[in-house]
Design a protein around this motif. Structure first.
Motif, PDB file in Angstrom:
ATOM      1  N   ARG A   6      10.991  -7.214   3.460  1.00  0.00           N
ATOM      2  CA  ARG A   6      11.133  -6.324   4.609  1.00  0.00           C
ATOM      3  C   ARG A   6       9.771  -6.058   5.236  1.00  0.00           C
ATOM      4  O   ARG A   6       8.744  -6.154   4.568  1.00  0.00           O
ATOM      5  CB  ARG A   6      11.779  -4.999   4.193  1.00  0.00           C
ATOM      6  CG  ARG A   6      13.222  -5.155   3.735  1.00  0.00           C
ATOM      7  CD  ARG A   6      13.929  -3.822   3.680  1.00  0.00           C
ATOM      8  NE  ARG A   6      15.357  -3.973   3.402  1.00  0.00           N
ATOM      9  CZ  ARG A   6      16.245  -2.991   3.518  1.00  0.00           C
ATOM     10  NH1 ARG A   6      15.840  -1.769   3.867  1.00  0.00           N
ATOM     11  NH2 ARG A   6      17.516  -3.216   3.269  1.00  0.00           N
ATOM     12  N   ALA A   7       9.795  -5.701   6.503  1.00  0.00           N
ATOM     13  CA  ALA A   7       8.550  -5.401   7.203  1.00  0.00           C
ATOM     14  C   ALA A   7       7.833  -4.231   6.529  1.00  0.00           C
ATOM     15  O   ALA A   7       8.473  -3.285   6.043  1.00  0.00           O
ATOM     16  CB  ALA A   7       8.849  -5.073   8.669  1.00  0.00           C
ATOM     17  N   ASP A   8       6.516  -4.324   6.500  1.00  0.00           N
ATOM     18  CA  ASP A   8       5.662  -3.267   5.950  1.00  0.00           C
ATOM     19  C   ASP A   8       5.827  -3.091   4.441  1.00  0.00           C
ATOM     20  O   ASP A   8       5.376  -2.087   3.890  1.00  0.00           O
ATOM     21  CB  ASP A   8       5.911  -1.919   6.646  1.00  0.00           C
ATOM     22  CG  ASP A   8       5.685  -1.996   8.150  1.00  0.00           C
ATOM     23  OD1 ASP A   8       4.699  -2.637   8.549  1.00  0.00           O
ATOM     24  OD2 ASP A   8       6.485  -1.425   8.915  1.00  0.00           O
ATOM     25  N   TRP A   9       6.443  -4.055   3.780  1.00  0.00           N
ATOM     26  CA  TRP A   9       6.583  -3.985   2.318  1.00  0.00           C
ATOM     27  C   TRP A   9       5.285  -4.424   1.664  1.00  0.00           C
ATOM     28  O   TRP A   9       4.745  -5.495   1.961  1.00  0.00           O
ATOM     29  CB  TRP A   9       7.722  -4.879   1.850  1.00  0.00           C
ATOM     30  CG  TRP A   9       7.873  -4.947   0.355  1.00  0.00           C
ATOM     31  CD1 TRP A   9       8.236  -3.935  -0.469  1.00  0.00           C
ATOM     32  CD2 TRP A   9       7.678  -6.103  -0.486  1.00  0.00           C
ATOM     33  NE1 TRP A   9       8.286  -4.383  -1.776  1.00  0.00           N
ATOM     34  CE2 TRP A   9       7.957  -5.691  -1.816  1.00  0.00           C
ATOM     35  CE3 TRP A   9       7.313  -7.421  -0.245  1.00  0.00           C
ATOM     36  CZ2 TRP A   9       7.861  -6.575  -2.896  1.00  0.00           C
ATOM     37  CZ3 TRP A   9       7.222  -8.303  -1.316  1.00  0.00           C
ATOM     38  CH2 TRP A   9       7.498  -7.866  -2.623  1.00  0.00           C
ATOM     39  N   ASN A  10       4.760  -3.601   0.790  1.00  0.00           N
ATOM     40  CA  ASN A  10       3.549  -3.941   0.045  1.00  0.00           C
ATOM     41  C   ASN A  10       3.533  -3.131  -1.244  1.00  0.00           C
ATOM     42  O   ASN A  10       3.132  -1.963  -1.246  1.00  0.00           O
ATOM     43  CB  ASN A  10       2.296  -3.656   0.862  1.00  0.00           C
ATOM     44  CG  ASN A  10       1.024  -3.955   0.063  1.00  0.00           C
ATOM     45  OD1 ASN A  10       1.052  -4.726  -0.898  1.00  0.00           O
ATOM     46  ND2 ASN A  10      -0.077  -3.330   0.451  1.00  0.00           N
ATOM     47  N   PRO A  11       3.962  -3.704  -2.359  1.00  0.00           N
ATOM     48  CA  PRO A  11       3.973  -2.965  -3.630  1.00  0.00           C
ATOM     49  C   PRO A  11       2.579  -2.720  -4.198  1.00  0.00           C
ATOM     50  O   PRO A  11       2.441  -1.957  -5.158  1.00  0.00           O
ATOM     51  CB  PRO A  11       4.790  -3.864  -4.551  1.00  0.00           C
ATOM     52  CG  PRO A  11       4.612  -5.241  -3.994  1.00  0.00           C
ATOM     53  CD  PRO A  11       4.510  -5.064  -2.500  1.00  0.00           C
ATOM     54  N   ALA A  12       1.558  -3.369  -3.631  1.00  0.00           N
ATOM     55  CA  ALA A  12       0.162  -3.178  -4.061  1.00  0.00           C
ATOM     56  C   ALA A  12      -0.012  -3.411  -5.559  1.00  0.00           C
ATOM     57  O   ALA A  12      -0.719  -2.674  -6.237  1.00  0.00           O
ATOM     58  CB  ALA A  12      -0.331  -1.782  -3.676  1.00  0.00           C
ATOM     59  N   TYR A  13       0.636  -4.456  -6.062  1.00  0.00           N
ATOM     60  CA  TYR A  13       0.546  -4.758  -7.485  1.00  0.00           C
ATOM     61  C   TYR A  13      -0.860  -5.166  -7.904  1.00  0.00           C
ATOM     62  O   TYR A  13      -1.332  -4.811  -8.984  1.00  0.00           O
ATOM     63  CB  TYR A  13       1.513  -5.889  -7.837  1.00  0.00           C
ATOM     64  CG  TYR A  13       2.971  -5.506  -7.862  1.00  0.00           C
ATOM     65  CD1 TYR A  13       3.368  -4.209  -8.173  1.00  0.00           C
ATOM     66  CD2 TYR A  13       3.960  -6.448  -7.583  1.00  0.00           C
ATOM     67  CE1 TYR A  13       4.706  -3.858  -8.198  1.00  0.00           C
ATOM     68  CE2 TYR A  13       5.304  -6.108  -7.622  1.00  0.00           C
ATOM     69  CZ  TYR A  13       5.675  -4.810  -7.923  1.00  0.00           C
ATOM     70  OH  TYR A  13       6.992  -4.464  -7.965  1.00  0.00           O
ATOM     71  N   ALA A  14      -1.542  -5.956  -7.067  1.00  0.00           N
ATOM     72  CA  ALA A  14      -2.808  -6.557  -7.484  1.00  0.00           C
ATOM     73  C   ALA A  14      -3.864  -5.507  -7.812  1.00  0.00           C
ATOM     74  O   ALA A  14      -4.556  -5.597  -8.827  1.00  0.00           O
ATOM     75  CB  ALA A  14      -3.323  -7.506  -6.399  1.00  0.00           C
TER      76      ALA A  14
END
Length: 359
Positions: A279-287
């Protein structure tokens, strides 16, 4: 009488045991401290920390569905950990993992649902993962060239590429790869039956196996092969590596290609094994959240598996605890932030202690 025997007879511990205990303390101490300080923050929020962490670990470690969700989430996280281990052991900082993850995820999410209509599922899955590796490696190419041939600090360039990649991936989802069949800005959805197979009739994605195999392979490569030794020499002393006849620019490019490629592969595994679309603007910021775990593991692949498992359980459990206790779902990031601070403090303390001892 040996030094070790003298230490034992004088009531001391053998040097190897002392070193092992010191390493364990430097690894476990910041994590314990982060949990304690997070508990104090919860008290300030008028939330019982024992209730909160009780819900977290009950959901993430003790319930069957929670354990399966924890193991499934580990797949992409292990690949990101492997990506960072390659870079950090080679003395380079790849802080663009979130962009590499998202670029790999977006291209796979756009490509796989279309190709599965024309090719066998297994071939689509394999090609999708290869595509993600190539996309991730390409995204890490510019910082690699700047570092290898211009000496530009890769911390700055990978961070800049990170912000650019996060924005670009969202734009691609909204404009180029948008699913025309829905009003929600997202890519097409890969059907559940066409995703990575589950393990032993459970809900655990086989992405877990991919992550485990890759991080163990990376650990073996960096510690047991001549190529890994070359990368470590380049990271430890580039000038000595040059005098030894090693091509530092080429090895720098190789490090970034492997590290960024694994970051892209993590995005593919997340889509093919869990989400099915982006989805747009999805970023779980895992890194970024994996960075302190890799440092706590001392760049050891085996130890990283344990820390990733704990963090994955914490993430799954915090979602349940947030609903029950009205705690923000992102409170896990508070624990990660405190972990980073405490990790820096303990590393500084350890360095000062070694300096005082003349080590």
């Amino acid at each position: 009488m040996t030094t070790e025997t003298t230490n034992l007879t004088s009531g001391g511990l053998p040097p190897r045991l002392r070193a092992a205990l010191a390493t364990a303390g430097l690894s476990l101490g910041p994590m314990i401290g982060a949990f304690v300080l997070s508990g104090l923050v919860l008290l300030l929020m008028k939330v019982n920390p024992f209730d909160y962490y009780g819900y977290v670990f009950q959901r993430g470690l003790l319930s069957p569905s929670g354990v399966q969700a924890t193991l499934t989430r580990m797949g992409p996280l292990l690949l990101l950990a492997a990506s960072l281990i390659v870079a950090f052991r080679a003395g380079l900082w790849n802080l663009g993992g979130d962009a590499q993850f998202l670029m790999g995820a977006v291209f796979v999410a756009a490509w796989a649902p279309l190709m599965v209509q024309h090719l066998p599922v297994w071939l689509v899955l394999v090609l999708s993962m290869l595509v993600s590796v190539v996309i991730g490696a390409i995204w890490g190419l510019l910082p690699a060239i700047l570092r290898a041939y211009q000496g530009i600090n890769e911390i700055i360039s990978t961070l800049m590429m990170n912000f650019l990649g996060i924005s670009l991936s969202s734009a691609l989802v909204k404009l180029v790869f948008a699913d025309p069949g829905t009003t929600v800005p997202q890519t097409r959805t890969l059907p559940v039956g066409d995703r990575l197979p589950v393990l032993f009739g459970s809900n655990v994605s086989s992405g877990l196996v991919i992550g485990l195999v890759v991080i163990l392979a990376v650990h073996w490569m960096m510690t047991r092969t001549a190529f890994g030794l070359k990368l470590r020499v380049v990271g430890a002393n580039p000038e000595a590596a040059t005098h030894a006849g090693l091509s530092v620019p080429r090895l720098t490019l190789a490090v970034f290609a492997i590290s960024a490629g694994l970051g892209g592969l993590a995005g593919a595994v997340a889509i093919l094994g869990q989400y099915g679309n982006v989805r747009a603007d999805w970023n779980p910021a895992y890194a970024f959240t994996i960075v302190p775990l890799v440092f706590l593991a001392r760049f050891n692949g085996y130890a990283a598996i344990g820390y990733v498992f704990l963090f994955s359980a914490l993430g799954i459990g915090s979602e349940s605890a947030a609903r029950r206790l009205d705690v923000p779902n992102y409170f896990t990031l508070v624990t990660v932030a405190l972990l980073l601070v405490l990790l820096a403090v303990t590393e500084r303390w350890a360095a000062l202690r070694r300096a005082r001892k003349g080590v």
